[in-house]
Motif scaffolding. Structure first.
Motif, short mmCIF file in Angstrom:
data_model
loop_
_atom_site.label_atom_id
_atom_site.label_comp_id
_atom_site.label_asym_id
_atom_site.label_seq_id
_atom_site.Cartn_x
_atom_site.Cartn_y
_atom_site.Cartn_z
N SER A 25 -2.63 -98.26 -95.67
CA SER A 25 -4.08 -98.16 -95.56
C SER A 25 -4.71 -99.55 -95.56
O SER A 25 -5.66 -99.83 -94.82
N ALA A 26 -4.17 -100.45 -96.40
CA ALA A 26 -4.72 -101.80 -96.48
C ALA A 26 -4.54 -102.56 -95.17
O ALA A 26 -5.46 -103.24 -94.70
N VAL A 27 -3.37 -102.43 -94.56
CA VAL A 27 -3.12 -103.15 -93.31
C VAL A 27 -3.92 -102.52 -92.18
O VAL A 27 -4.45 -103.22 -91.31
N HIS A 28 -4.03 -101.20 -92.17
CA HIS A 28 -4.86 -100.56 -91.13
C HIS A 28 -6.32 -100.98 -91.26
O HIS A 28 -7.00 -101.16 -90.25
N ARG A 29 -6.78 -101.17 -92.48
CA ARG A 29 -8.15 -101.68 -92.66
C ARG A 29 -8.27 -103.09 -92.11
O ARG A 29 -9.24 -103.42 -91.41
N LEU A 30 -7.29 -103.94 -92.42
CA LEU A 30 -7.31 -105.30 -91.90
C LEU A 30 -7.30 -105.30 -90.37
O LEU A 30 -8.04 -106.05 -89.73
N MET A 31 -6.47 -104.44 -89.78
CA MET A 31 -6.40 -104.36 -88.32
C MET A 31 -7.72 -103.88 -87.73
O MET A 31 -8.19 -104.40 -86.72
N HIS A 32 -8.32 -102.88 -88.38
CA HIS A 32 -9.60 -102.36 -87.91
C HIS A 32 -10.67 -103.43 -87.96
O HIS A 32 -11.41 -103.64 -86.99
N LEU A 33 -10.76 -104.14 -89.07
CA LEU A 33 -11.78 -105.17 -89.22
C LEU A 33 -11.55 -106.32 -88.25
O LEU A 33 -12.50 -106.86 -87.66
N ASN B 107 -22.73 -92.59 -106.39
CA ASN B 107 -21.34 -92.45 -106.82
C ASN B 107 -20.38 -92.62 -105.65
O ASN B 107 -19.32 -93.24 -105.79
N GLU B 108 -20.75 -92.07 -104.51
CA GLU B 108 -19.90 -92.20 -103.32
C GLU B 108 -19.78 -93.66 -102.89
O GLU B 108 -18.69 -94.13 -102.52
N GLU B 109 -20.87 -94.39 -102.94
CA GLU B 109 -20.84 -95.80 -102.56
C GLU B 109 -19.99 -96.60 -103.55
O GLU B 109 -19.23 -97.50 -103.14
N LEU B 110 -20.07 -96.29 -104.81
CA LEU B 110 -19.25 -96.98 -105.81
C LEU B 110 -17.77 -96.70 -105.58
O LEU B 110 -16.93 -97.61 -105.71
N ARG B 111 -17.43 -95.46 -105.25
CA ARG B 111 -16.04 -95.12 -104.96
C ARG B 111 -15.55 -95.86 -103.72
O ARG B 111 -14.42 -96.35 -103.69
N ARG B 112 -16.40 -95.94 -102.71
CA ARG B 112 -16.02 -96.64 -101.48
C ARG B 112 -15.74 -98.11 -101.76
O ARG B 112 -14.75 -98.68 -101.28
N ARG B 113 -16.60 -98.73 -102.56
CA ARG B 113 -16.41 -100.16 -102.87
C ARG B 113 -15.15 -100.38 -103.69
O ARG B 113 -14.42 -101.35 -103.47
N SER B 114 -14.89 -99.50 -104.63
CA SER B 114 -13.68 -99.62 -105.44
C SER B 114 -12.43 -99.51 -104.57
O SER B 114 -11.48 -100.30 -104.72
N ARG B 115 -12.44 -98.56 -103.66
CA ARG B 115 -11.30 -98.37 -102.77
C ARG B 115 -11.09 -99.59 -101.88
O ARG B 115 -9.96 -100.05 -101.68
N ILE C 167 1.40 -93.04 -91.62
CA ILE C 167 0.53 -92.29 -92.53
C ILE C 167 -0.89 -92.23 -91.99
O ILE C 167 -1.48 -93.25 -91.64
N GLN C 168 -1.42 -91.03 -91.88
CA GLN C 168 -2.80 -90.84 -91.45
C GLN C 168 -3.72 -91.12 -92.65
O GLN C 168 -3.51 -90.59 -93.73
N CYS C 169 -4.72 -91.95 -92.46
CA CYS C 169 -5.67 -92.27 -93.51
C CYS C 169 -6.98 -92.65 -92.85
O CYS C 169 -7.03 -92.87 -91.63
N PRO C 170 -8.08 -92.72 -93.61
CA PRO C 170 -9.37 -93.06 -92.98
C PRO C 170 -9.33 -94.40 -92.25
O PRO C 170 -9.95 -94.56 -91.19
N GLU C 171 -8.60 -95.37 -92.80
CA GLU C 171 -8.53 -96.69 -92.16
C GLU C 171 -7.79 -96.61 -90.83
O GLU C 171 -8.19 -97.24 -89.84
N GLN C 172 -6.71 -95.84 -90.79
CA GLN C 172 -5.99 -95.67 -89.53
C GLN C 172 -6.85 -94.95 -88.51
O GLN C 172 -6.82 -95.27 -87.31
N GLN C 173 -7.62 -93.99 -88.95
CA GLN C 173 -8.48 -93.24 -88.03
C GLN C 173 -9.58 -94.13 -87.44
O GLN C 173 -9.91 -94.02 -86.26
N ARG C 174 -10.11 -95.05 -88.24
CA ARG C 174 -11.11 -95.99 -87.70
C ARG C 174 -10.48 -96.93 -86.69
O ARG C 174 -11.09 -97.25 -85.65
N LEU C 175 -9.26 -97.39 -86.97
CA LEU C 175 -8.55 -98.22 -86.01
C LEU C 175 -8.30 -97.46 -84.72
O LEU C 175 -8.51 -97.99 -83.62
#
Length: 207
Positions: free
Chosen positions: A65-73, A9-17, A124-132
């Motif tokens: 969050s979307a842009v922070h993910r893009l920056m992180h990747l 379930n956690e993996e499915l939620r991660r993929r959806s997000r 905004i603090q979010c998981p994607e920003q924290q990974r970046l």
């Protein structure tokens, strides 16, 4: 049929997000922020519309969050590109080039992102920003910083300022000039990272 395990379930939620985040990047880059609706994002992601509100309180938070993910990747790809290296100076050069490259390659998306940060809700603090942040802090550490808690925010501020300068409507700064200034500040040779064609720009640089 047996119920799914918690890990499934956690993996499915991660993929959806992540699908929602990717769809946001694509649509805002194509259409702009105002023309992109939350329903459009859900449709592009192949997700139920209620999932957007489940994961994110609003469109602005979703975009950050979307842009922070893009920056992180993008940053992760640049740091791990072959030939891989643990040289802190080379990794810092790659980090600078990766962020400036996003301003060059995704101007509408990055301009919208920076404008959102300057609005009332701010950064905004979010998981994607924290990974970046973890990647940038690691880069500063490998570079040899004796005070990462001071030097990491300074690097972040300088990179954000450089992105704004590249994207400033009506008076953009050449990315190559900003690169040269940052490389000069950190004592990096022009040939490190992913140097643009044409060599370093002219002008006077501080010693």
């Amino acid at each position: 049929m047996s119920p799914r395990s918690a890990s499934v379930n956690e993996e499915l939620r991660r993929r959806s997000r992540e699908r929602l985040l990717q769809a946001t990047v694509e649509l805002v880059a194509e259409r702009g922020y105002e023309a992109t609706k939350l329903g459009d994002i859900a449709d592009r992601a192949g997700a139920a519309r209620g999932l957007v509100s489940y994961y994110f309180p609003g469109k602005r938070q979703l975009l950050q969050s979307a842009v922070h993910r893009l920056m992180h990747l993008t940053l992760e790809e640049a740091l791990e590109r072959e030939p891989r290296t643990d040289d802190g100076r080379e990794r810092l050069a790659r980090a600078v080039d990766a962020i400036l490259g996003l301003a060059r390659d995704q101007p509408r998306l990055m301009r919208t992102h920076m404008a959102g940060i300057l609005q009332a809700e701010g950064f905004i603090q979010c998981p994607e920003q924290q990974r970046l942040a973890q990647l940038l802090r690691d880069t500063v550490t490998r570079y040899g910083s004796a005070d990462v808690d001071t030097d990491y925010p300074m690097l972040r501020a300088l990179l954000m300022g450089a992105v704004v300068a590249v994207l400033l409507p009506g008076a953009p700064m050449p990315a190559s000039r900003l690169r040269a200034e940052l490389f000069q500040r950190y004592g990096l040779e022009w040939e490190r990272g992913f140097p643009p064609d044409g060599g370093p720009p002219g002008g006077t640089f501080p010693p």
